[in-house]
Write a protein that holds these residues in place. Structure first.
Motif, PDB file in Angstrom:
ATOM      1  N   VAL A  67     -15.622  -3.123 -16.209  1.00 46.12           N
ATOM      2  CA  VAL A  67     -15.143  -3.266 -17.588  1.00 46.12           C
ATOM      3  C   VAL A  67     -16.304  -3.020 -18.554  1.00 46.12           C
ATOM      4  N   GLY A  68     -17.478  -3.565 -18.228  1.00 48.33           N
ATOM      5  CA  GLY A  68     -18.661  -3.302 -19.057  1.00 48.33           C
ATOM      6  C   GLY A  68     -18.971  -1.823 -19.129  1.00 48.33           C
ATOM      7  N   LEU A  69     -18.842  -1.161 -17.999  1.00 49.22           N
ATOM      8  CA  LEU A  69     -19.098   0.279 -17.930  1.00 49.22           C
ATOM      9  C   LEU A  69     -18.158   1.051 -18.849  1.00 49.22           C
ATOM     10  N   VAL A  70     -16.897   0.706 -18.831  1.00 47.93           N
ATOM     11  CA  VAL A  70     -15.938   1.369 -19.716  1.00 47.93           C
ATOM     12  C   VAL A  70     -16.299   1.111 -21.178  1.00 47.93           C
ATOM     13  N   LEU A  71     -16.630  -0.139 -21.483  1.00 49.12           N
ATOM     14  CA  LEU A  71     -16.947  -0.490 -22.876  1.00 49.12           C
ATOM     15  C   LEU A  71     -18.218   0.176 -23.379  1.00 49.12           C
ATOM     16  N   LEU A  72     -19.130   0.511 -22.469  1.00 50.18           N
ATOM     17  CA  LEU A  72     -20.365   1.195 -22.883  1.00 50.18           C
ATOM     18  C   LEU A  72     -20.083   2.513 -23.597  1.00 50.18           C
ATOM     19  N   PHE A  73     -18.939   3.103 -23.306  1.00 49.73           N
ATOM     20  CA  PHE A  73     -18.619   4.422 -23.866  1.00 49.73           C
ATOM     21  C   PHE A  73     -17.502   4.342 -24.908  1.00 49.73           C
ATOM     22  N   THR A  74     -17.407   3.162 -25.533  1.00 51.06           N
ATOM     23  CA  THR A  74     -16.440   2.961 -26.612  1.00 51.06           C
ATOM     24  C   THR A  74     -17.198   2.422 -27.831  1.00 51.06           C
ATOM     25  N   GLU A  75     -16.439   2.073 -28.858  1.00 49.70           N
ATOM     26  CA  GLU A  75     -17.045   1.467 -30.042  1.00 49.70           C
ATOM     27  C   GLU A  75     -17.552   0.055 -29.754  1.00 49.70           C
ATOM     28  N   ALA A  76     -17.167  -0.510 -28.632  1.00 51.95           N
ATOM     29  CA  ALA A  76     -17.612  -1.857 -28.246  1.00 51.95           C
ATOM     30  C   ALA A  76     -18.824  -1.773 -27.313  1.00 51.95           C
ATOM     31  N   ARG A  77     -19.730  -0.854 -27.626  1.00 50.44           N
ATOM     32  CA  ARG A  77     -20.889  -0.601 -26.764  1.00 50.44           C
ATOM     33  C   ARG A  77     -21.719  -1.863 -26.521  1.00 50.44           C
ATOM     34  N   GLU A  78     -21.917  -2.688 -27.553  1.00 46.87           N
ATOM     35  CA  GLU A  78     -22.720  -3.902 -27.388  1.00 46.87           C
ATOM     36  C   GLU A  78     -22.082  -4.838 -26.373  1.00 46.87           C
ATOM     37  N   ALA A  79     -20.772  -4.986 -26.445  1.00 48.09           N
ATOM     38  CA  ALA A  79     -20.060  -5.822 -25.468  1.00 48.09           C
ATOM     39  C   ALA A  79     -20.176  -5.216 -24.072  1.00 48.09           C
ATOM     40  N   GLY A  80     -20.172  -3.900 -23.998  1.00 51.68           N
ATOM     41  CA  GLY A  80     -20.338  -3.226 -22.712  1.00 51.68           C
ATOM     42  C   GLY A  80     -21.696  -3.512 -22.095  1.00 51.68           C
ATOM     43  N   TYR A  81     -22.740  -3.437 -22.923  1.00 49.57           N
ATOM     44  CA  TYR A  81     -24.079  -3.780 -22.429  1.00 49.57           C
ATOM     45  C   TYR A  81     -24.109  -5.220 -21.934  1.00 49.57           C
TER      46      TYR A  81
END
Length: 129
Positions: A67-81
């Motif tokens: 899920v973090g990996l997916v979020l890294l490539f969205t507008e929620a990059r900080e949450a992805g990290y």
């Protein structure tokens, strides 16, 4: 750098999904319990509830990393990290705990911790860029 971090995060997640399969689905099969040093079917049956639970921990870490990996490539990059670092950092810490149980666990700890270590380092480096 972010692409390399993503690759190692995905590989770490895949290893942990594989561990889930071994511990929670295939534990009572001789080929599986031999991997973990279980001597016989009776011991595998006795430890099955513990392995089942432990397997799900590995699955949850894998899901968090993905899920973090997916979020890294969205507008929620900080949450992805944050999620990718929490998950891979936890995987790495679990490998260190495994290693602390004895040198005989070095190979298992390396399998469990190498991809998360690389993911953590690359995630942190990509944050600095």
């Amino acid at each position: 750098m972010l692409i390399a971090a993503a690759v190692f995060t995905a590989l770490a997640a895949l290893v942990h999904v594989y561990i889930f399969v071994l511990e929670s689905i295939r534990w009572r099969q001789p080929a599986t319990w031999k991997i973990f040093g279980i001597r016989d079917q009776a011991d595998a049956d006795t430890t099955a509830p513990l392995a089942y639970n432990q397997g799900f921990y590995n699955l949850f870490l894998a899901v968090g990393a993905l899920v973090g990996l997916v979020l890294l490539f969205t507008e929620a990059r900080e949450a992805g990290y944050a999620l990718a670092l929490l998950s891979t950092g936890s995987m790495l810490a679990a490998a260190a705990v495994l290693l602390s149980t004895g040198r005989s666990r070095l190979r298992s700890a390396a399998v469990q911790g190498t991809f998360p270590l690389l993911a953590v380092v690359l995630l942190l480096l990509s944050l600095a860029v």
